[in-house]
Design an enzyme around this catalytic site. Structure first.
Site, PDB file in Angstrom:
ATOM      1  CG  LEU A  17      48.004  34.433  47.561  1.00 32.72           C
ATOM      2  CD1 LEU A  17      48.481  33.635  48.857  1.00 32.72           C
ATOM      3  CD2 LEU A  17      48.825  34.304  46.520  1.00 32.72           C
ATOM      4  CB  ILE A  35      54.143  35.365  48.248  1.00 33.97           C
ATOM      5  CG1 ILE A  35      55.067  34.674  46.981  1.00 33.97           C
ATOM      6  CG2 ILE A  35      52.695  35.798  47.917  1.00 33.97           C
ATOM      7  CD1 ILE A  35      54.269  33.475  46.683  1.00 33.97           C
ATOM      8  CB  ALA A  56      46.595  43.933  41.703  1.00 33.63           C
ATOM      9  CB  SER A  98      43.905  46.429  29.040  1.00 37.11           C
ATOM     10  OG  SER A  98      43.590  45.711  28.350  1.00 37.11           O
ATOM     11  CE1 TYR A 122      41.169  44.117  32.826  1.00 36.35           C
ATOM     12  CE2 TYR A 122      40.861  44.441  30.520  1.00 36.35           C
ATOM     13  CZ  TYR A 122      41.633  44.141  31.539  1.00 36.35           C
ATOM     14  OH  TYR A 122      43.056  43.827  31.651  1.00 36.35           O
ATOM     15  CB  ILE A 165      47.182  31.611  24.304  1.00 36.87           C
ATOM     16  CG1 ILE A 165      47.333  32.368  23.069  1.00 36.87           C
ATOM     17  CG2 ILE A 165      48.464  30.648  24.823  1.00 36.87           C
ATOM     18  CD1 ILE A 165      48.734  33.007  22.883  1.00 36.87           C
ATOM     19  NE  ARG A 188      40.956  40.001  20.753  1.00 31.36           N
ATOM     20  CZ  ARG A 188      39.926  40.501  19.981  1.00 31.36           C
ATOM     21  NH1 ARG A 188      40.125  40.865  18.774  1.00 31.36           N
ATOM     22  NH2 ARG A 188      38.885  40.456  20.437  1.00 31.36           N
ATOM     23  NE  ARG A 248      34.554  35.724  24.584  1.00 31.92           N
ATOM     24  CZ  ARG A 248      35.618  35.615  25.310  1.00 31.92           C
ATOM     25  NH1 ARG A 248      35.632  34.680  26.322  1.00 31.92           N
ATOM     26  NH2 ARG A 248      36.568  35.787  24.607  1.00 31.92           N
TER      27      ARG A 248
END
Length: 286
Positions: A17, A35, A56, A98, A122, A165, A188, A248
């Site tokens: 959370l 949860i 996660a 990803s 990442y 978005i 993208r 960036r």
């Protein structure tokens, strides 16, 4: 989770959370999905589950550039812990990786056998997670599938850490200028979150845990300039100002998926971008 709960699966959400949204939590509660507040890095028992969907992670490319060790520790260790527990108890694993693992593409659309060259911590963290899962598949007999998600969007995203978005919609609703980094001609592959959920459902129902890796996208590129125009049109704010700022570090120029491998296993019909944007908006303002 809601997609699965509607199909009579027993679903439990584990989340720290730390970066959740009120919208996402309220929707889980509305559908009666428990949860459990906890950290995937310290997960020590998933023996009661048949399938674990590991989503996660810290997900911001810009933040990862300034906090690389946080990203490696959080994303890689949590993946190792989850994969090890699944292998230990015989649970099947869906790992949401990803497209950031590819880095700047040498060919388009990007196939799964494209060279791996992440441009950000990442992307590196997600690829290291893949390597851990493959290793545990060989050593511990883990059954898994790796889904390399391209640009997922939809209701419930945290605009602080999520993609363009969510940021565009939030700023448009506030009547604030849209911010584009660079000239906006970068591309993208935007896929609606409901389509990703449907793919996950098909994998579980078809027991398609083949220890393979699949791109998850639409196979269609959209420029950020086109996206900005579409968001303003859907929200009825065509006259909104657009500000261009410096590119960036860590961002790739062009990216869209070759989804042939996935389509050979699952018949998918991606939601058109304008339709997905309207769905997203309708749920946000409902």
């Amino acid at each position: 989770a809601i997609n699965l709960a509607e199909r009579s699966f027993d679903v439990v959400a584990l989340d720290s959370l730390e970066r959740s949204t009120e919208f996402a939590v309220s929707r889980l509660k509305r559908y009666g999905i428990p949860i459990v507040k906890g950290d995937a890095k310290t997960l020590n028992d998933c023996g009661e589950f048949d399938v674990v969907i590991h989503a996660a992670a810290y997900v911001s490319v810009p933040e990862s550039m300034s906090k690389p060790l946080d990203y490696l520790e959080n994303n890689v260790i949590s993946t190792a812990r989850v994969a090890h527990e699944c292998g230990r108890v015989g649970a099947r694993l869906i790992y949401l990786s990803s497209a950031a693992v590819y880095g700047n593409p040498v060919k388009l659309p990007i196939p799964e056998d494209h060279p791996i060259n992440p441009q950000s911590p990442y992307g590196l963290s997600k690829y290291l997670g893949e390597l851990v899962i493959r290793h545990f598949g060989e050593v511990y007999g883990l059954r898994y599938v790796i889904l390399r998600l391209f640009n997922v969007y939809g209701p419930g995203q945290n605009p602080t850490y999520a993609g363009v978005i969510a940021s565009f919609i939030e700023r448009t609703l506030r009547n604030e200028p849209l911010v584009i980094y660079g000239d906006g001609e970068q591309t993208r592959d935007f896929i609606y979150v409901g389509d990703v959920a449907e793919i996950v459902l098909r994998i579980i129902e078809g027991d398609l845990f083949d220890n393979n890796t699949y791109n998850v996208g639409t196979g269609r590129p959209t420029t950020i300039n086109e996206l900005a125009r579409m968001v303003m049109e859907v929200l009825g704010r065509k006259d909104l100002k657009v500000i261009h700022e410096r590119e960036r570090p860590g961002d790739v120029r062009h990216s869209y998926a070759d989804v042939g491998r996935l389509r050979s296993r699952i018949n998918i019909d991606p939601t058109p971008l304008d339709v997905g944007l309207r769905k997203t908006l309708n749920e946000i303002i409902a």
